[in-house]
Scaffold this motif. Structure first.
Motif, PDB file in Angstrom:
ATOM      1  N   GLN A 127       0.910  -1.109  -0.031  1.00  0.00           N
ATOM      2  CA  GLN A 127       0.131   0.009  -0.049  1.00  0.00           C
ATOM      3  C   GLN A 127       0.767   1.432   0.121  1.00  0.00           C
ATOM      4  N   HIS A 128       0.851   1.936  -0.961  1.00  0.00           N
ATOM      5  CA  HIS A 128       2.070   2.854  -1.114  1.00  0.00           C
ATOM      6  C   HIS A 128       1.344   4.220  -0.618  1.00  0.00           C
ATOM      7  N   TYR A 129       0.199   4.219  -0.237  1.00  0.00           N
ATOM      8  CA  TYR A 129      -0.374   5.541   0.213  1.00  0.00           C
ATOM      9  C   TYR A 129      -1.296   5.317   1.096  1.00  0.00           C
ATOM     10  N   ASN A 130      -1.375   5.951   2.446  1.00  0.00           N
ATOM     11  CA  ASN A 130      -2.455   5.703   3.495  1.00  0.00           C
ATOM     12  C   ASN A 130      -2.488   7.077   3.918  1.00  0.00           C
ATOM     13  N   PRO A 131      -3.720   7.564   3.961  1.00  0.00           N
ATOM     14  CA  PRO A 131      -4.045   9.050   4.452  1.00  0.00           C
ATOM     15  C   PRO A 131      -3.651   9.146   5.851  1.00  0.00           C
ATOM     16  N   LEU A 132      -3.570   8.150   6.665  1.00  0.00           N
ATOM     17  CA  LEU A 132      -3.353   8.304   8.156  1.00  0.00           C
ATOM     18  C   LEU A 132      -2.136   9.018   8.537  1.00  0.00           C
ATOM     19  N   PHE A 133      -1.022   8.631   7.431  1.00  0.00           N
ATOM     20  CA  PHE A 133       0.230   9.346   7.473  1.00  0.00           C
ATOM     21  C   PHE A 133       0.198  10.965   7.344  1.00  0.00           C
ATOM     22  N   ASN A 134      -0.955  11.384   6.871  1.00  0.00           N
ATOM     23  CA  ASN A 134      -1.012  12.933   6.932  1.00  0.00           C
ATOM     24  C   ASN A 134      -1.377  13.638   8.212  1.00  0.00           C
ATOM     25  N   SER A 135      -1.488  12.922   9.082  1.00  0.00           N
ATOM     26  CA  SER A 135      -1.548  13.372  10.520  1.00  0.00           C
ATOM     27  C   SER A 135      -0.119  13.282  11.335  1.00  0.00           C
ATOM     28  N   ALA A 136       0.093  14.199  11.635  1.00  0.00           N
ATOM     29  CA  ALA A 136       1.424  14.535  12.520  1.00  0.00           C
ATOM     30  C   ALA A 136       1.232  13.740  13.762  1.00  0.00           C
ATOM     31  N   LYS A 137       0.166  13.551  14.305  1.00  0.00           N
ATOM     32  CA  LYS A 137       0.036  12.800  15.733  1.00  0.00           C
ATOM     33  C   LYS A 137       0.170  11.333  15.429  1.00  0.00           C
ATOM     34  N   PHE A 138      -0.518  10.904  14.299  1.00  0.00           N
ATOM     35  CA  PHE A 138      -0.531   9.333  14.079  1.00  0.00           C
ATOM     36  C   PHE A 138       0.933   9.200  13.728  1.00  0.00           C
ATOM     37  N   LEU A 139       1.635   9.849  13.119  1.00  0.00           N
ATOM     38  CA  LEU A 139       3.108   9.536  13.065  1.00  0.00           C
ATOM     39  C   LEU A 139       3.952   8.911  14.454  1.00  0.00           C
ATOM     40  N   GLU A 140       3.309   9.694  15.528  1.00  0.00           N
ATOM     41  CA  GLU A 140       3.910   9.257  16.866  1.00  0.00           C
ATOM     42  C   GLU A 140       3.424   7.858  17.143  1.00  0.00           C
ATOM     43  N   VAL A 141       2.527   7.255  16.420  1.00  0.00           N
ATOM     44  CA  VAL A 141       2.329   5.792  16.819  1.00  0.00           C
ATOM     45  C   VAL A 141       3.389   4.870  16.739  1.00  0.00           C
ATOM     46  N   SER A 142       4.687   5.509  15.860  1.00  0.00           N
ATOM     47  CA  SER A 142       5.635   4.518  16.055  1.00  0.00           C
ATOM     48  C   SER A 142       6.740   4.853  17.195  1.00  0.00           C
ATOM     49  N   GLY A 143       6.277   5.854  18.143  1.00  0.00           N
ATOM     50  CA  GLY A 143       6.907   6.166  19.351  1.00  0.00           C
ATOM     51  C   GLY A 143       5.895   5.562  20.608  1.00  0.00           C
ATOM     52  N   ASP A 144       5.278   6.385  20.983  1.00  0.00           N
ATOM     53  CA  ASP A 144       4.548   5.884  22.481  1.00  0.00           C
ATOM     54  C   ASP A 144       3.045   6.150  22.264  1.00  0.00           C
ATOM     55  N   ARG A 145       2.614   6.563  21.030  1.00  0.00           N
ATOM     56  CA  ARG A 145       1.134   6.974  20.945  1.00  0.00           C
ATOM     57  C   ARG A 145       0.288   5.571  20.375  1.00  0.00           C
ATOM     58  N   LEU A 146      -1.011   5.589  21.003  1.00  0.00           N
ATOM     59  CA  LEU A 146      -1.986   4.488  20.880  1.00  0.00           C
ATOM     60  C   LEU A 146      -2.990   5.033  20.214  1.00  0.00           C
ATOM     61  N   VAL A 147      -3.307   4.405  19.153  1.00  0.00           N
ATOM     62  CA  VAL A 147      -4.552   5.284  18.150  1.00  0.00           C
ATOM     63  C   VAL A 147      -5.475   4.177  17.782  1.00  0.00           C
ATOM     64  N   ILE A 148      -6.618   4.766  18.010  1.00  0.00           N
ATOM     65  CA  ILE A 148      -7.840   3.811  17.363  1.00  0.00           C
ATOM     66  C   ILE A 148      -8.344   4.911  16.003  1.00  0.00           C
ATOM     67  N   ALA A 149      -8.593   4.229  14.867  1.00  0.00           N
ATOM     68  CA  ALA A 149      -9.026   5.148  13.785  1.00  0.00           C
ATOM     69  C   ALA A 149     -10.298   4.630  13.154  1.00  0.00           C
ATOM     70  N   ILE A 150     -11.362   5.296  13.152  1.00  0.00           N
ATOM     71  CA  ILE A 150     -12.525   4.983  12.721  1.00  0.00           C
ATOM     72  C   ILE A 150     -12.597   5.555  11.006  1.00  0.00           C
ATOM     73  N   GLU A 151     -12.776   4.842  10.075  1.00  0.00           N
ATOM     74  CA  GLU A 151     -12.925   5.430   8.755  1.00  0.00           C
ATOM     75  C   GLU A 151     -14.147   5.963   8.336  1.00  0.00           C
ATOM     76  N   SER A 152     -14.273   6.946   7.585  1.00  0.00           N
ATOM     77  CA  SER A 152     -15.413   7.613   7.273  1.00  0.00           C
ATOM     78  C   SER A 152     -16.248   6.727   6.139  1.00  0.00           C
ATOM     79  N   ARG A 153     -15.519   5.809   5.696  1.00  0.00           N
ATOM     80  CA  ARG A 153     -16.524   4.885   4.688  1.00  0.00           C
ATOM     81  C   ARG A 153     -17.403   3.648   5.549  1.00  0.00           C
ATOM     82  N   ASP A 154     -17.055   3.843   6.751  1.00  0.00           N
ATOM     83  CA  ASP A 154     -17.785   2.710   7.750  1.00  0.00           C
ATOM     84  C   ASP A 154     -19.311   3.306   7.518  1.00  0.00           C
TER      85      ASP A 154
END
Lengths: 179, 424
Positions: A127-154
């Protein structure tokens, strides 16, 4: 530009693994389908908390193995019995015994390919593009952030209701991510 | 359920097992005695199979325990204790093995079970064991005094290592001394080598030397693979029985059962790999001194398929293919009754595998005048069943008796928490 501002979904962060884990159970129980959890380490029991079924990879492995076994058998049969019959050490042209290493090795080889391919397919990779990486906060998941993402297509997704639901289950730093 | 009630029910079960075991041993012993008097080897083979079946389970558990120690495995700590209780069967098995050794000291029947022990024994073809060049070459190893020393040594190693591991683990229950775990780990590192060597020696002496003409470099590994399968199957049945009876209730989790199931699958493949490789190498090399061992397990001298051919097919499809395909299934490893069913299946076929390795043999054909031979055919008789049940009953009694001596799980083991909270 209008398309670019379309919402991909909402992300919410959680303070610790326990609240993260229990929040996942609540999202599952609320009936959401298109959502996922993100952490930098594996959380034991998370697939069950997310309500995920068993992995489909073993099916790919099994099909790969069966294919390998059949190809191995046919290959030896074709070469030693059909196309160019050759007596080696007084053995029959074809028997299930002497070519067994070939059947066996091909079974293992194609099982491994099946496993690898199955893993890629079921994980929707590459998957070459994932919109989640547009978020600076989401990038912190590789550190100590724990994230739940609910998609709009649900089907159950609603910008306001979902946001308040995520707040309710203990999510902080709730943010809308653009597609 | 309180511990006292558990102990009482295990005590009762142990007493029943002991009575059943002694009855079984009495019947098998009667056959043994008759066989000894009349020169019939078959009831002695029943006795050997009864011991081999339960010994392989205990040996497999000894290997498993040491492997777990060496790899510092945390998940199987609660299961390890059940192995440690099972080690109590080793001295019992040694005592039951002694009659077979005693027979070798008798003047006229010394070579009844192991033909090469009597140099005046007639070969199936012609001549005697003493005249046989193959025996003469092998006699520096295959001779009576060395055989007795080796047999005793094999049991000494198994009993010594298993009782040392038992003692260390039981002592941790009382003292919580972390050094016990360190010592057990070091002992296991050396013990794995010792057990590998002596399990090979035992398998070669007791089973392979029944047809001493044969050569195979894989026989020890075959015994290891078969033992591991038997031990894992027995272990899953044992743990599930203990869990449903209250002893391990709430302690034994799906994750533990799943991992034992995965190991069962692994060793099913490993057993097939070893058994096939042994056949494959001998088939390809095509040397008469080696191939005869497989030929008598397939056909008679006149070329007709014999009863062993069906047993061989049974082993390929029943001991490998069926358990292999069934164990691939995730559900087999987590649904309780399915794991018990497949474990029971494997144990039954493990016994058939022992039949296949022990019973067939070349017999002299009185009508052939040295130009042919007969094959001892597959048969199940009352002494086989009595020996397996008899030895098993006494081993189970030894297990139940041992559970009184320590906690149900190693309560103060440094890894006990990891084992209790284990998830897939």
């Amino acid at each position: 530009m209008a398309e670019a501002e379309q919402s991909y979904g909402l992300i919410a962060s959680f303070k610790n693994t326990a609240s993260f884990f229990h929040a996942a159970e609540k999202v599952r129980d609320a009936g959401y389908k298109k959502w996922d959890t993100y952490s930098s380490f594996p959380v034991h029991g998370m697939p069950e908390a997310q309500g995920q079924p068993r992995s489909k990879v073993p099916i790919f492995t099994f099909c790969g193995g069966i294919t390998g076994f059949i190809i191995g058998t046919l290959m030896v049969w074709y070469m030693n019995y059909f196309d160019y019959p050759l007596i080696v050490g007084g053995k029959p042209f074809f028997s299930p015994i002497f070519p067994f290493p070939i059947m066996y090795e091909l079974t293992i080889l194609l099982s491994a390919f099946g496993t690898l391919g199955g893993m890629f397919i079921t994980n929707l990779l590459p998957q070459h593009y994932n919109p989640l990486f547009n978020s600076a906060k989401f990038l912190e998941v590789s550190g100590d952030r724990l994230v739940i993402a609910i998609e709009s297509r649900d089907p159950q997704y609603d910008p306001q209701a979902t946001r308040s639901f995520l707040e309710e289950i203990g999510g902080t730093d709730i943010e809308e991510v653009n597609a | 359920m309180s511990t006292d009630a558990n102990n009482a029910s295990l005590n009762r079960f142990g007493s029943i097992a002991l009575i059943v075991g002694l009855v079984g041993l009495a019947i098998a012993g009667l056959g043994f005695f008759q066989g000894y008097n009349s020169g019939d080897v078959r009831p002695l083979m029943s006795w050997l199979m009864g011991i081999a079946f339960w010994l392989s389970i205990a040996v497999g558990m000894l290997f498993l325990t040491q492997i777990w120690y060496v790899f510092h495995a945390r998940w199987p700590v609660i299961i390890r204790r059940q192995c440690e209780h099972s080690f109590a069967a080793f001295p019992v098995l040694f005592i039951l093995f002694l009659p077979l050794l005693l027979v070798t000291f008798s003047g006229d029947q010394a070579g009844l079970l192991w033909k090469w022990l009597d140099s005046s024994n007639q070969l199936a073809s012609h001549g005697t064991v003493g005249d046989d060049p193959l025996y003469q070459w092998k006699s520096p190893y295959l001779n009576h005094s060395f055989f007795i020393i080796r047999s005793v040594l094999v049991f000494a190693v198994f009993i010594g290592i298993s009782y040392a591991l038992r003692k260390l683990s039981f002592d941790t229950d009382k003292t919580g001394n972390i050094n016990n775990t360190h010592i057990a780990r070091r002992l296991s590192s050396a013990g794995l080598f010792l057990c590998a060597v002596f399990a090979t020696v035992g398998a070669i002496d007791w089973f392979k030397s029944l047809e001493y003409h044969w050569f195979s470099t894989m026989y020890g590994v075959w015994f290891f693979a078969a033992s591991m399968r038997a031990a894992l199957s027995a272990l899953i049945i044992l743990c599930i029985v203990l869990a449903t009876r209250g002893y391990l209730k709430g302690i034994l989790k799906q994750a533990h059962r799943y991992d034992i199931g995965c190991l069962m699958l692994t060793f099913t493949i490993f057993w097939a790999y070893i058994s096939f490789s042994q056949y494959f190498l001998i088939y390809n090399a095509n040397i008469p001194e080696e191939t005869f061992w497989y030929i008598i397990r397939e056909k008679n001298f006149n070329g007709e398929l014999n009863s062993w051919w069906w047993v061989s097919m049974g082993l390929i499809f029943g001991h490998f293919l069926t358990p292999f395909l069934i164990l691939l299934w995730y559900k087999t490893k987590v649904v309780v009754w399915r794991s018990v069913a497949i474990a029971g299946w494997i144990l039954c076929f493990h016994l058939l595998d022992l039949y296949w390795n022990i019973v067939p043999g070349k017999l002299a054909d009185p009508d052939a005048h040295g130009a042919g031979y007969l094959v001892r055919q597959f048969s199940v008789n009352i002494f086989d069943i009595a020996a397996v049940i008899g030895v098993g009953g006494v081993c189970i009694w030894a297990f139940c008796n041992s559970t009184k001596k320590a906690e149900a799980i190693p309560v103060r083991d440094p890894n006990i928490e990891n084992s209790l909270n284990y998830v897939e």
